[in-house]
Write an enzyme that holds these catalytic residues in place. Structure first.
Site, PDB file in Angstrom:
ATOM      1  N   THR A  22       0.847  -1.182   0.000  1.00  0.00           N
ATOM      2  CA  THR A  22       0.000   0.000   0.000  1.00  0.00           C
ATOM      3  C   THR A  22       0.888   1.239   0.000  1.00  0.00           C
ATOM      4  O   THR A  22       2.075   1.169  -0.303  1.00  0.00           O
ATOM      5  CB  THR A  22      -0.987  -0.014   1.191  1.00  0.00           C
ATOM      6  OG1 THR A  22      -1.961   1.015   1.025  1.00  0.00           O
ATOM      7  CG2 THR A  22      -0.263   0.199   2.527  1.00  0.00           C
ATOM      8  N   ASN A  23       0.309   2.379   0.338  1.00  0.00           N
ATOM      9  CA  ASN A  23       1.059   3.627   0.475  1.00  0.00           C
ATOM     10  C   ASN A  23       0.366   4.446   1.564  1.00  0.00           C
ATOM     11  O   ASN A  23      -0.682   4.050   2.078  1.00  0.00           O
ATOM     12  CB  ASN A  23       1.110   4.383  -0.864  1.00  0.00           C
ATOM     13  CG  ASN A  23      -0.278   4.675  -1.390  1.00  0.00           C
ATOM     14  OD1 ASN A  23      -0.980   5.531  -0.864  1.00  0.00           O
ATOM     15  ND2 ASN A  23      -0.698   3.950  -2.423  1.00  0.00           N
ATOM     16  N   GLY A  24       0.941   5.584   1.909  1.00  0.00           N
ATOM     17  CA  GLY A  24       0.454   6.324   3.073  1.00  0.00           C
ATOM     18  C   GLY A  24      -0.642   7.342   2.804  1.00  0.00           C
ATOM     19  O   GLY A  24      -0.914   8.189   3.667  1.00  0.00           O
ATOM     20  N   ALA A  89      -4.530   7.246  -4.405  1.00  0.00           N
ATOM     21  CA  ALA A  89      -3.211   6.708  -4.764  1.00  0.00           C
ATOM     22  C   ALA A  89      -3.362   5.196  -4.852  1.00  0.00           C
ATOM     23  O   ALA A  89      -2.942   4.472  -3.953  1.00  0.00           O
ATOM     24  CB  ALA A  89      -2.174   7.100  -3.720  1.00  0.00           C
TER      25      ALA A  89
END
Lengths: 218, 218
Positions: A22-24, A89
């Site tokens: 994933t990403n933040g 995102a």
């Protein structure tokens, strides 16, 4: 008024029932854009990955986990919308295999096979009809403007909004709106104020002309 | 009273400045255990990965991102603590390489090289001295009791608390406390009530005997 589709937050791509890529992304920019659109009288549909923030209660929110689910939800909603903003995102790669049970550490091995996920905003770009528009985001850590312009073309976006990794999970952001020829707006500030400035541009340059075209064609 | 070290939340293992491997641990169990320990008069140090929950204000919180950082913080704190509870879900693998700039999608390739991260609770297990104890968590989706017992031994834990993936990011949990010979407690309920039952056991079976040993040795 014109319903706006906003994607928001990260997606998750699981390799087993516990671990994922994933990403933040926090969903703050998506929430700020939704609030700006609502304030200007536009109904909003948000397609969001897992986030812990609260979206404006007047927005319709569709929750998803993976990029594939985000795409499916967006394709189902886009036809009823005037345009779409890709503030999410979404993970652009995913593990090739999803284990049914949690992998013991020893079984993960020393490499994880990956495959590309579908490109959500590009898929909407290919579906545009009747004056619909799409605005993408490009988060770049170097050669930003060049990469953002390339994305504008390949994703068939009307505009691309360039930002950088300091915007992730922050209340502040610094953005630049690019179309195929020039920079339309370059601002920094709180996500709420930047979202409002972005929507002022969208209202004036994307929504108003589309409405005028419909009126002209009558 | 005895200071307790509690690890909590997930860790993140980045492959570039944006993308990372993680899991859905919310820190709720760590927060509930901290509250239970504080309610019983024990000072608490929490070493936590990125979470959006709020920890009890009476706890000292050390924030970390990666498993390596979690280990370093725990090793620095453990000496001042009576025991440690590993309620975190640290990533047990990480990308072998960390790109300085965000990788263009095309550059990620079709596989991600991985390497193991250090085992935080096992490292504390090897450092136990002067009656210190460690309690690990095992999140298993199948063959739970067997795998949990194996972890108890390899990680040199006094106890291991078995739970399953339905506990992740949920307010409810279902746990079983195992020592090397038997099941000490098997309960389900809210994380707050389960944490309190776990601490009742810790107070009675781990902390009280350790205090008695110190008194006896005088």
């Amino acid at each position: 008024m014109a319903r706006i589709l906003i994607t928001s937050g990260p997606t998750r791509e699981y390799l087993d029932p516990v671990r994922f890529l994933t990403n933040g992304s926090s969903g703050q920019m998506g929430a700020a854009l939704a609030q700006a659109a609502l304030s200007r009288g536009h109904p909003v549909t948000i397609v969001s990955g897992p986030v812990s923030i609260t979206y404006p209660s007047a927005a319709r929110v569709i929750w998803v986990i993976s990029t594939r689910e985000m795409l499916d939800a967006c394709l189902a909603e886009f036809g009823a919308c005037a345009g779409a903003i890709g503030a999410a995102a979404p993970c652009d790669v995913r593990p090739k295999n999803l284990a049914e049970q949690k992998l013991p550490k020893e079984s993960i091995g020393d490499s994880l096979a990956l495959e590309p996920t579908p490109d959500v905003i590009a898929a909407l770009g290919r579906r545009k009809a009747n004056g619909q528009w799409t605005v993408g985001f490009a988060l770049e850590t170097d050669r930003g403007r060049e990469r953002a312009r390339a994305k504008l073309a390949t994703k068939q976006c009307d505009w691309i909004i360039l930002n950088n990794q300091h915007s992730i999970d922050s209340e502040q952001t610094e953005i630049e709106i690019l179309d195929s020829e020039r920079t339309l707006l370059q601002v920094n500030g709180s996500k709420a104020s930047v979202a409002d400035m972005i929507f002022e541009q969208i209202d004036r340059r994307l929504i108003a002309p589309a409405v005028q075209n419909v009126l002209d064609s009558r």
